[in-house]
Design an enzyme around this catalytic site. Structure first.
Site, PDB file in Angstrom:
ATOM      1  N   GLY A  51     -70.027  23.472 -35.866  1.00  0.00           N
ATOM      2  CA  GLY A  51     -69.837  23.499 -37.312  1.00  0.00           C
ATOM      3  C   GLY A  51     -70.782  24.430 -38.033  1.00  0.00           C
ATOM      4  N   THR A  68     -60.867  17.543 -32.110  1.00  0.00           N
ATOM      5  CA  THR A  68     -61.757  17.059 -33.180  1.00  0.00           C
ATOM      6  C   THR A  68     -62.657  18.167 -33.729  1.00  0.00           C
ATOM      7  OG1 THR A  68     -63.407  16.382 -31.523  1.00  0.00           O
ATOM      8  CG2 THR A  68     -61.828  14.711 -32.259  1.00  0.00           C
ATOM      9  N   LYS A  95     -66.165  26.938 -25.621  1.00  0.00           N
ATOM     10  CA  LYS A  95     -66.393  27.333 -27.013  1.00  0.00           C
ATOM     11  C   LYS A  95     -66.996  28.731 -27.127  1.00  0.00           C
ATOM     12  CE  LYS A  95     -67.030  22.773 -29.139  1.00  0.00           C
ATOM     13  NZ  LYS A  95     -67.967  21.911 -29.878  1.00  0.00           N
ATOM     14  N   ASP A 115     -78.091  14.995 -33.775  1.00  0.00           N
ATOM     15  CA  ASP A 115     -77.123  15.109 -32.693  1.00  0.00           C
ATOM     16  C   ASP A 115     -77.788  15.366 -31.350  1.00  0.00           C
ATOM     17  OD1 ASP A 115     -74.818  14.542 -33.936  1.00  0.00           O
ATOM     18  OD2 ASP A 115     -74.089  16.582 -34.149  1.00  0.00           O
ATOM     19  N   CYS A 170     -72.784  13.313 -35.545  1.00  0.00           N
ATOM     20  CA  CYS A 170     -71.526  13.437 -36.287  1.00  0.00           C
ATOM     21  C   CYS A 170     -70.405  12.607 -35.673  1.00  0.00           C
ATOM     22  CB  CYS A 170     -71.113  14.904 -36.360  1.00  0.00           C
ATOM     23  SG  CYS A 170     -72.201  15.899 -37.384  1.00  0.00           S
ATOM     24  N   CYS A 203     -66.177  -2.384 -30.721  1.00  0.00           N
ATOM     25  CA  CYS A 203     -66.439  -1.348 -31.719  1.00  0.00           C
ATOM     26  C   CYS A 203     -65.742  -0.073 -31.258  1.00  0.00           C
ATOM     27  CB  CYS A 203     -67.944  -1.133 -31.902  1.00  0.00           C
ATOM     28  SG  CYS A 203     -68.784  -0.502 -30.437  1.00  0.00           S
TER      29      CYS A 203
END
Length: 487
Positions: free
Chosen positions: A115, A143, A160, A208, A266, A440
Site C-alpha cells: 500500500g 485483498t 509482487k 505489521d 492491517c 473469531c
C-alpha cells in the site's frame, strides 16, 4: 467371562475409532497439502503467462532470489526525449536540470511493494529515478487490490516485485527496475543496502512487521543511509525520516519492541486504501527532495495524518539519543542480529498466529462440523467486532465482542448465562460438562476470550467445557464451506 468379552469388544471398538480418527486426520492433511500444491501451480502458471505477456512488449525481468552485485549508474546528459518527458519539473527553480541529473544517478530500494510501496514506486519512476529496487517476498492476492495500485487482477498469483516492475516499466522504460523475490533478513540486508544510496521502508503500517523495521533501521544506521519511513492503519498514518542530518533513528524513539500480542496489522485492524496511498506519495516526495539535493522536511519531525478529519499535523521528535543501542555514543549493536528472535515475532505482515491455549483447550473446524452434524447441544460465541459480524457469521452463534468480554460487561454476561441455561436443558446428560465454543476470524481473539471466560466462569468450570475453534471462520471457509465469505 462375559465381562472379559465385553471389555475386549469395547477395546477393539476404541481401537477402530482411533484408527478411523487417524485416517481422517491423514485425509485432512493430504487435502490441505493438495490445496497448497494447487495454489502453487496456479501461481507459477500466472508467472509464466505474465512473463510471456510482458516479453511481447520488449521488457524482460530476472526475478532475483538473492542479492547480486550491480554496476554503478553511469552519469549522462539529458536526451531530448527526457527533456520533454520531465519538462514540467525541469522548469521548477528548486529542482531544475541539476536536480534531474542528480535524480538519474540515484538508486532507491523499496522494501515492500504494498500500500505504501506501490504509489511511492510509481511516482519515483515517473520522476526519473535512475534505478528502482523492488523487494517483496509475497505474491499478489485479491485483498491487495484495494490499496496496492500497481497490481491488477491479471497479476493474481504473480510475485509482487515482478508485478510492480512490469507496471513501472510500462510507465517509464528509462528507469532500471530490479525485482527481488526473497525475504529481507539480517544475513542479506547489509549486502543489499550497500548497493543503494537511499533506502526507505515501505510497509503498510509500523505494527505489521516490527522485526523488519528494526532490521531496516539498523542496516541504514550501520551503512550511513537515510530511512524514509511511513505507516498506515485504519484511517490514520504517520511518516518521518530517520538517520538523516544528525536526526534520531528508529531505535532512538523505540528502544525495545512491543509485546507481539499487542501488535495490530492491517489484516487484523483494517486500512482505508487511500491512506497508505497518501503517505506513500509523501514518502516519494521526501526521497525526491533528498535525492535531488533539496533536503528533507521530516528529519526530526513526524507527520501525522488523520483521514477521518482530513487533517495533517507535525510533532517534533526528541533528538538523537546518546544512549541509543545502534547510533548512540557507545553503541552495543555493531552488526545485524536475528530480529525475529529479538522481537519475539515473525517478520511478516500476514495475520499472526497466537499460541495461548493447549491442544486440549482447542478443537479443529472439522471436529466442530462433526459436532454440528451430530446435533450435540452447545453454545457458539462469536467474539469479533460488530463490523466484522456484519460481513458474515455462522447463524447459530451468539455475539459477545472481545472488547465487552474484557470489561466483563454485565449485560452480555447475563445473555450468555441465560443461553447456557436454556441450551443445557437440551443436553442428554445435564450433569456432564456443557460445551461452550468460541470463534473469531483467525483463531487469535478466540484464545484470549477463552482465557477470560475461564476466569469469569471459574465457579462453573466443573460444569462447563470452554474451548476455542482453531483457525476461526477463515479456516471454516477454507476447509468446511467454500461458499462462506473470506475477508
Amino acid at each position: 467371562m462375559e465381562v472379559e468379552r465385553l471389555r475386549d469388544e469395547m477395546f477393539k471398538k476404541e481401537e477402530k475409532e482411533k484408527e478411523k480418527e487417524k485416517e481422517q486426520q491423514e485425509v485432512e492433511r493430504l487435502r490441505d497439502e493438495l490445496f497448497k500444491k494447487e495454489q502453487e501451480v496456479q501461481r507459477l502458471k500466472a508467472v509464466v503467462v505474465n512473463l510471456q505477456q510482458d516479453s511481447h512488449s520488449g521488457n524482460t525481468f530476472s526475478l532475483l532470489k538473492q542479492v547480486t552485485g550491480m554496476p554503478p549508474l553511469e552519469e549522462k546528459s539529458l536526451s531530448n526525449e527526457e527533456i520533454l518527458r520531465y519538462s514540467r519539473q525541469l522548469i521548477i527553480p528548486e529542482f531544475g536540470v541539476k536536480g534531474q541529473l542528480n535524480l538519474s544517478k540515484k538508486a532507491v530500494l523499496i522494501v515492500g511493494c504494498g500500500g505504501l510501496g506501490c504509489p511511492a514506486a510509481q511516482y519515483l519512476a515517473a520522476a526519473g529515478i535512475g534505478r528502482l529496487g523492488l523487494l517483496d517476498y509475497d505474491d499478489v492476492e485479491l485483498t491487495n487490490l484495494q490499496r496496492q495500485i500497481l497490481h491488477t487482477e491479471d497479476k493474481l498469483g504473480v510475485p509482487k516485485a515482478l508485478s510492480a516492475a512490469i507496471r513501472i516499466s510500462q510507465l517509464n522504460s528509462n528507469v532500471e527496475c530490479i525485482p527481488y523475490h526473497f525475504q529481507l533478513s539480517y544475513k542479506n540486508a547489509r549486502q543489499l543496502i550497500q548497493q543503494y544510496p537511499f533506502f526507505y521502508d515501505g510497509f503498510l503500517d509500523c505494527s505489521d512487521n516490527v522485526p523488519t523495521r528494526f532490521l531496516v533501521n539498523d542496516a541504514c544506521v550501520l551503512n550511513g543511509k537515510p530511512l524514509v519511513s511511513a505507516s498506515a492503519l485504519r484511517m490514520e498514518g504517520q511518516l518521518t525520516v530517520y538517520n538523516y542530518n544528525g536526526g534520531p533513528c528508529y531505535r532512538c524513539l523505540y528502544p525495545k519492541p512491543p509485546p507481539a500480542e499487542t501488535v495490530t496489522n492491517c489484516s487484523d485492524g483494517g486500512v482505508l486504501g487511500i491512506v497508505p496511498g497518501i503517505l506513500g506519495c509523501i514518502q516519494a516526495l521526501e526521497v525526491l527532495k533528498i535525492a535531488s539535493g533539496i533536503g528533507s522536511s521530516y528529519s526530526q519531525q513526524m507527520l501525522i495524518f488523520d483521514a477521518l478529519e482530513a487533517r495533517f499535523r507535525t510533532i517534533k521528535l526528541r533528538s538523537k539519543q546518546p544512549t541509543c543501542a545502534v547510533c548512540g555514543e557507545n553503541p552495543t549493536v555493531k552488526d545485524l542480529i536475528d530480529y525475529e528472535k529479538f522481537c519475539g515475532s515473525a517478520a511478516t505482515d500476514q495475520c499472526r498466529t497466537l499460541h495461548l491455549l493447549t491442544g486440549e483447550q482447542r478443537i479443529t473446524v472439522q471436529e466442530y462440523k462433526q459436532l454440528l452434524d451430530q446435533g450435540v447441544p452447545h453454545i457458539l460465541v462469536d467474539v469479533r467486532p460488530q463490523v466484522e459480524v456484519d460481513i458474515c457469521k455462522l447463524p447459530h452463534s451468539i455475539y459477545f465482542p472481545l472488547a465487552k468480554l474484557e470489561e466483563k460487561n454485565t449485560e452480555y454476561m447475563k445473555l450468555l448465562q441465560n443461553r447456557i441455561i436454556t441450551s443445557r436443558k437440551e443436553a442428554v446428560d445435564e450433569t456432564a460438562a456443557f460445551p461452550v465454543y468460541v470463534i473469531c476470524k483467525q483463531g487469535n481473539d478466540s484464545q484470549k476470550a477463552v482465557k477470560i471466560l475461564q476466569e469469569i466462569l471459574d465457579n462453573e468450570l466443573s460444569t462447563l467445557s470452554v474451548k476455542d475453534i482453531q483457525g476461526g471462520l477463515m479456516a471454516w471457509a477454507c476447509k468446511i464451506d467454500p461458499t462462506f465469505p473470506q475477508y
